[in-house]
Design an enzyme around this catalytic site. Sequence first.
Site, PDB file in Angstrom:
ATOM      1  N   HIS A 121       1.078 -14.292   6.917  1.00 34.17           N
ATOM      2  CA  HIS A 121       0.008 -14.718   6.005  1.00 34.17           C
ATOM      3  C   HIS A 121       0.682 -15.437   4.836  1.00 34.17           C
ATOM      4  O   HIS A 121       1.820 -15.104   4.488  1.00 34.17           O
ATOM      5  CB  HIS A 121      -0.704 -13.455   5.519  1.00 34.17           C
ATOM      6  CG  HIS A 121      -1.943 -13.681   4.729  1.00 34.17           C
ATOM      7  ND1 HIS A 121      -1.921 -14.056   3.406  1.00 34.17           N
ATOM      8  CD2 HIS A 121      -3.255 -13.574   5.065  1.00 34.17           C
ATOM      9  CE1 HIS A 121      -3.167 -14.157   2.962  1.00 34.17           C
ATOM     10  NE2 HIS A 121      -3.990 -13.875   3.948  1.00 34.17           N
ATOM     11  N   ASP A 198       4.366  -6.311   5.384  1.00 34.18           N
ATOM     12  CA  ASP A 198       2.982  -6.556   4.979  1.00 34.18           C
ATOM     13  C   ASP A 198       2.099  -5.733   5.908  1.00 34.18           C
ATOM     14  O   ASP A 198       1.907  -6.087   7.073  1.00 34.18           O
ATOM     15  CB  ASP A 198       2.693  -8.060   5.109  1.00 34.18           C
ATOM     16  CG  ASP A 198       1.206  -8.375   5.033  1.00 34.18           C
ATOM     17  OD1 ASP A 198       0.394  -7.443   4.821  1.00 34.18           O
ATOM     18  OD2 ASP A 198       0.847  -9.556   5.191  1.00 34.18           O
ATOM     19  N   GLN A 201      -2.983  -5.439   7.585  1.00 32.06           N
ATOM     20  CA  GLN A 201      -3.829  -5.317   8.784  1.00 32.06           C
ATOM     21  C   GLN A 201      -3.452  -4.112   9.641  1.00 32.06           C
ATOM     22  O   GLN A 201      -3.961  -3.952  10.751  1.00 32.06           O
ATOM     23  CB  GLN A 201      -3.727  -6.596   9.633  1.00 32.06           C
ATOM     24  CG  GLN A 201      -4.204  -7.845   8.933  1.00 32.06           C
ATOM     25  CD  GLN A 201      -5.672  -7.800   8.541  1.00 32.06           C
ATOM     26  OE1 GLN A 201      -6.443  -6.979   9.065  1.00 32.06           O
ATOM     27  NE2 GLN A 201      -6.072  -8.656   7.622  1.00 32.06           N
ATOM     28  N   LYS A 224      -9.409  -3.368   2.477  1.00 32.82           N
ATOM     29  CA  LYS A 224      -9.513  -3.569   3.920  1.00 32.82           C
ATOM     30  C   LYS A 224      -9.622  -2.226   4.639  1.00 32.82           C
ATOM     31  O   LYS A 224      -9.714  -2.168   5.855  1.00 32.82           O
ATOM     32  CB  LYS A 224      -8.291  -4.339   4.440  1.00 32.82           C
ATOM     33  CG  LYS A 224      -8.203  -5.777   3.915  1.00 32.82           C
ATOM     34  CD  LYS A 224      -7.073  -6.518   4.604  1.00 32.82           C
ATOM     35  CE  LYS A 224      -6.615  -7.733   3.834  1.00 32.82           C
ATOM     36  NZ  LYS A 224      -7.547  -8.863   3.907  1.00 32.82           N
ATOM     37  N   CYS A 364      -5.255 -18.322   6.217  1.00 35.68           N
ATOM     38  CA  CYS A 364      -4.086 -18.270   5.343  1.00 35.68           C
ATOM     39  C   CYS A 364      -2.811 -18.112   6.152  1.00 35.68           C
ATOM     40  O   CYS A 364      -1.911 -17.361   5.781  1.00 35.68           O
ATOM     41  CB  CYS A 364      -4.204 -17.140   4.322  1.00 35.68           C
ATOM     42  SG  CYS A 364      -5.538 -17.408   3.170  1.00 35.68           S
TER      43      CYS A 364
END
Lengths: 405, 125
Positions: A121, A198, A201, A224, A364
């Site tokens: 991302h 990261d 997700q 999220k 992104c």
Amino acid sequence: MTLDEKTRGDFPILDRIVNGHRLVYLDSAASSQRPRTVIEAMSQYYATSHANVHRSIHTLGEEATALYEAARDRVQRFIGATSREEVVFTRGTTDGLNLVADALGRTLRPGDEILLTDMEHHSNIIPWQMAARDRGVVIRSVPVTAAGQLDLAAFERLLGPRTRVLALAHVSNVLGTINPVAALSAQARRVGAVTVVDGAQAAPHLPLDIAALGCDFYVFSSHKMLGPTGIGILWGRRAALEALEPTRGGGEMIKEVWIDRARWNDLPWRFEPGTPPIAEAVGLHAAIEYLEKLGMEHVAEHERALARQTVEVLRAIPGVTVYGPPADVDRGAVVSFSVEGLHPHDVAALLDQEGVAVRAGHHCAQPLMRCLGLTGTARASFSVYTSPEDVSILAHALAALRTQL
Amino acid sequence: VTAAARAGLYSDTIRERWRQPRYRGELPGATAQAEDVNPLCGDRVRLMLSLRDGAVDAVRFTGDSCAICTASADVTAELAEGRPVAEAARLTTEDVLAVLQADIRPTRMRCVTLPVSVLQKALAP
């Protein structure tokens, strides 16, 4: 009872009618919805306990501090961190990645290398470009295979004695690919590189055991994972956090201040200058409680089944192409696709007319789009409240789409 | 209720211009050109113009864009072609919207404005 049947009634927003249809919300990877318990915990906090934290010597201040710090303990348990000092509250994943990149960047020298992947991302690319800029630091990137996975042979070639940082997504926000973080961070460690993950997700969808992952930093967002916007988590291995100089100053992050110098506060407050997102921490606490009650194993299983169903039904529609790992490989809670002859934004706009919310565009992740030879894709993504029927409605609407424009 | 609101997001004009744009293609020998992207979606529009005797003699566009942006590029090219350069440079989003007759929501307005801003860039002195 399936997870969506169990949870649906807890999410007031799912009762909304959009363009004359029941809302089918398939954009949880961008931001999930919140259960009533999260909304109520935050308004209860504002109605009864709000004050600034840490230095307020009065009842409300003590209550607010206790609630804020209790959220940290809950996060620690949720991700399996060794100690609460390792849990830093940020404003979100982007903020956390910037914090780490900024601080690590100051330790880099000319010729040092930062290793990224082509599926990152922009949030896990730009902060590193900024860290590398003007320092003679080189950015390298692990390519993605045709099957939507990291090219591990290339990874081995690219990782070397000059690699100081490996920064990668746990789960791709476009392809849904689950990257082998434990194996990669072990290899990075062998060459003396720090691994930054990261987890935006991943944390909302997979059971996490930070210690087992073996990385040095892990970053994710509350919004999220059924929690409020405006708060995120930066987990850092204690020694890795200790080694970082804070790059943002202000109240709360210091122990003693003179006019020309200061002594930093202990972890984790050293990295939390200013008034933190207190109500958001309270909301995040409620969100974790909600997820833990469901059980992250069940959440992961529910979303795996949805992803499998989505890949299957979308592949069967003429003109629809599905991206990402092969059907027999586990993926995260996202499925990207395109419709022949239609631009992804038109796909999303036409689906919206049927009450179906999907994301469309480059997500992104422009470097990844370039690898795939696309300007963008449409993306369906899931959460605990997503039902198999939602996926059927998407498939039904998609099948009718090509004749509409 | 205006005609645009009745037409919805994808008016007949947008559908028609998306399926069969009249001005899409290369323009060999173009004397002015510009290109830009929409940062929201990555859409790209390139306008090529041939200017002669202070007028826009011909316009073509290429790019990779959604139906709304493609229709806007097509209409922008049509409105610019044949006009004095100074007049073409003053074309606005409103002029294009008047032809599109669609109910463009704020989130998609950039799809309409991109080709207009590319035209202005191409004709900037």
